[in-house]
Design a protein around this motif. Structure first.
Motif, PDB file in Angstrom:
ATOM      1  N   PHE A 162      -3.675   3.302  -2.750  1.00 42.95           N
ATOM      2  CA  PHE A 162      -2.963   4.572  -2.583  1.00 42.95           C
ATOM      3  C   PHE A 162      -3.841   5.483  -1.745  1.00 42.95           C
ATOM      4  O   PHE A 162      -4.912   5.902  -2.179  1.00 42.95           O
ATOM      5  CB  PHE A 162      -2.639   5.236  -3.923  1.00 42.95           C
ATOM      6  CG  PHE A 162      -1.675   6.384  -3.782  1.00 42.95           C
ATOM      7  CD1 PHE A 162      -0.340   6.219  -4.078  1.00 42.95           C
ATOM      8  CD2 PHE A 162      -2.103   7.626  -3.324  1.00 42.95           C
ATOM      9  CE1 PHE A 162       0.564   7.272  -3.935  1.00 42.95           C
ATOM     10  CE2 PHE A 162      -1.220   8.672  -3.175  1.00 42.95           C
ATOM     11  CZ  PHE A 162       0.125   8.498  -3.482  1.00 42.95           C
ATOM     12  N   TRP A 163      -3.395   5.787  -0.543  1.00 46.62           N
ATOM     13  CA  TRP A 163      -4.115   6.601   0.424  1.00 46.62           C
ATOM     14  C   TRP A 163      -3.419   7.934   0.604  1.00 46.62           C
ATOM     15  O   TRP A 163      -2.201   8.031   0.481  1.00 46.62           O
ATOM     16  CB  TRP A 163      -4.145   5.886   1.774  1.00 46.62           C
ATOM     17  CG  TRP A 163      -4.804   4.563   1.741  1.00 46.62           C
ATOM     18  CD1 TRP A 163      -4.256   3.361   1.378  1.00 46.62           C
ATOM     19  CD2 TRP A 163      -6.151   4.291   2.073  1.00 46.62           C
ATOM     20  NE1 TRP A 163      -5.188   2.371   1.464  1.00 46.62           N
ATOM     21  CE2 TRP A 163      -6.362   2.907   1.900  1.00 46.62           C
ATOM     22  CE3 TRP A 163      -7.216   5.089   2.506  1.00 46.62           C
ATOM     23  CZ2 TRP A 163      -7.584   2.308   2.138  1.00 46.62           C
ATOM     24  CZ3 TRP A 163      -8.431   4.487   2.755  1.00 46.62           C
ATOM     25  CH2 TRP A 163      -8.608   3.118   2.575  1.00 46.62           C
ATOM     26  N   MET A 164      -4.201   8.945   0.939  1.00 48.17           N
ATOM     27  CA  MET A 164      -3.661  10.275   1.207  1.00 48.17           C
ATOM     28  C   MET A 164      -4.428  10.856   2.388  1.00 48.17           C
ATOM     29  O   MET A 164      -5.625  10.604   2.537  1.00 48.17           O
ATOM     30  CB  MET A 164      -3.857  11.166  -0.027  1.00 48.17           C
ATOM     31  CG  MET A 164      -3.337  12.576   0.126  1.00 48.17           C
ATOM     32  SD  MET A 164      -3.603  13.562  -1.360  1.00 48.17           S
ATOM     33  CE  MET A 164      -2.332  12.912  -2.423  1.00 48.17           C
ATOM     34  N   MET A 222       0.853  -1.186   0.000  1.00 45.23           N
ATOM     35  CA  MET A 222       0.000   0.000   0.000  1.00 45.23           C
ATOM     36  C   MET A 222       0.888   1.235   0.000  1.00 45.23           C
ATOM     37  O   MET A 222       2.064   1.156   0.356  1.00 45.23           O
ATOM     38  CB  MET A 222      -0.910   0.025   1.233  1.00 45.23           C
ATOM     39  CG  MET A 222      -0.153   0.241   2.539  1.00 45.23           C
ATOM     40  SD  MET A 222      -1.180   0.355   4.019  1.00 45.23           S
ATOM     41  CE  MET A 222      -1.948   1.938   3.806  1.00 45.23           C
ATOM     42  N   PHE A 223       0.316   2.363  -0.432  1.00 43.73           N
ATOM     43  CA  PHE A 223       0.982   3.663  -0.322  1.00 43.73           C
ATOM     44  C   PHE A 223       0.170   4.535   0.620  1.00 43.73           C
ATOM     45  O   PHE A 223      -1.056   4.440   0.686  1.00 43.73           O
ATOM     46  CB  PHE A 223       0.995   4.401  -1.672  1.00 43.73           C
ATOM     47  CG  PHE A 223       2.070   3.986  -2.618  1.00 43.73           C
ATOM     48  CD1 PHE A 223       3.380   4.400  -2.441  1.00 43.73           C
ATOM     49  CD2 PHE A 223       1.758   3.209  -3.716  1.00 43.73           C
ATOM     50  CE1 PHE A 223       4.362   4.035  -3.334  1.00 43.73           C
ATOM     51  CE2 PHE A 223       2.730   2.846  -4.625  1.00 43.73           C
ATOM     52  CZ  PHE A 223       4.043   3.259  -4.435  1.00 43.73           C
ATOM     53  N   HIS A 224       0.873   5.444   1.297  1.00 45.43           N
ATOM     54  CA  HIS A 224       0.212   6.529   2.024  1.00 45.43           C
ATOM     55  C   HIS A 224       1.033   7.790   1.817  1.00 45.43           C
ATOM     56  O   HIS A 224       2.261   7.755   1.839  1.00 45.43           O
ATOM     57  CB  HIS A 224       0.091   6.249   3.521  1.00 45.43           C
ATOM     58  CG  HIS A 224      -0.758   7.273   4.201  1.00 45.43           C
ATOM     59  ND1 HIS A 224      -0.234   8.446   4.702  1.00 45.43           N
ATOM     60  CD2 HIS A 224      -2.092   7.317   4.417  1.00 45.43           C
ATOM     61  CE1 HIS A 224      -1.234   9.167   5.217  1.00 45.43           C
ATOM     62  NE2 HIS A 224      -2.355   8.505   5.058  1.00 45.43           N
ATOM     63  N   GLN A 225       0.342   8.887   1.596  1.00 43.00           N
ATOM     64  CA  GLN A 225       0.992  10.188   1.463  1.00 43.00           C
ATOM     65  C   GLN A 225       0.348  11.139   2.446  1.00 43.00           C
ATOM     66  O   GLN A 225      -0.837  11.453   2.334  1.00 43.00           O
ATOM     67  CB  GLN A 225       0.864  10.725   0.043  1.00 43.00           C
ATOM     68  CG  GLN A 225       1.608  12.017  -0.106  1.00 43.00           C
ATOM     69  CD  GLN A 225       2.015  12.272  -1.534  1.00 43.00           C
ATOM     70  OE1 GLN A 225       1.931  11.421  -2.385  1.00 43.00           O
ATOM     71  NE2 GLN A 225       2.463  13.477  -1.774  1.00 43.00           N
ATOM     72  N   SER A 226       1.146  11.608   3.412  1.00 40.57           N
ATOM     73  CA  SER A 226       0.594  12.452   4.467  1.00 40.57           C
ATOM     74  C   SER A 226       0.531  13.911   4.079  1.00 40.57           C
ATOM     75  O   SER A 226      -0.312  14.639   4.563  1.00 40.57           O
ATOM     76  CB  SER A 226       1.426  12.318   5.738  1.00 40.57           C
ATOM     77  OG  SER A 226       2.702  12.902   5.548  1.00 40.57           O
ATOM     78  N   GLY A 227       1.472  14.363   3.244  1.00 46.98           N
ATOM     79  CA  GLY A 227       1.500  15.766   2.874  1.00 46.98           C
ATOM     80  C   GLY A 227       2.255  16.638   3.844  1.00 46.98           C
ATOM     81  O   GLY A 227       2.243  17.851   3.721  1.00 46.98           O
TER      82      GLY A 227
END
Length: 134
Positions: A80-82, A36-41
């Motif tokens: 892909f989560w953000m 999985m991906f996560h992008q916190s920013g």
């Protein structure tokens, strides 16, 4: 709480992978299992997409699922989560996950490979925005 699914239409896309990113995901899948991906920013490494074994990063109501990416050679989609706050700032963009030489920080799975994932972005077209219900 359940996370929000930001993609209402099957044919709409907010995110894509370069061939290099797909190849790296195949390698990482062989080593670590489903991904999985996560992008916190956040600043620094928080602005890069982080790749984890699926389920290792807990998502919730403060996260948006942009897509479940199909990758040739990977049997299951890669989510892909953000963070929701970051999504509000980036909802008008199409994101492409790429790979570049260098070491990112943090706990992303690609770090030992001497490369890091990177986001490239462009504005969504009017047609894409319409398909996404914007």
């Amino acid at each position: 709480m359940a996370a929000v699914d930001a993609v209402p239409a099957e044919d709409a896309s907010r995110i894509a992978l370069t061939a290099a990113a797909g190849e790296l995901l195949c390698l990482l899948r062989d080593q670590h299992g489903p991904l999985m991906f996560h992008q916190s920013g956040g600043c620094c490494d928080g602005s890069a997409p982080m790749c984890y074994p699926a389920g290792e990063f807990r998502t919730g109501a403060s996260d948006v699922l942009l897509a479940r990416l199909s990758v040739d050679g990977v049997p299951e989609p890669v989510g892909f989560w953000m963070s929701a706050d970051q999504f509000e700032r980036w909802r008008h963009t199409h994101l492409t996950v790429d790979v570049v030489p260098g070491r990112g920080g943090g706990f992303s799975l690609e770090a030992p490979e001497g490369v890091r994932f990177l986001i490239r972005s462009r504005l969504l077209t009017d047609e894409e925005r319409a398909r996404l219900g914007e």
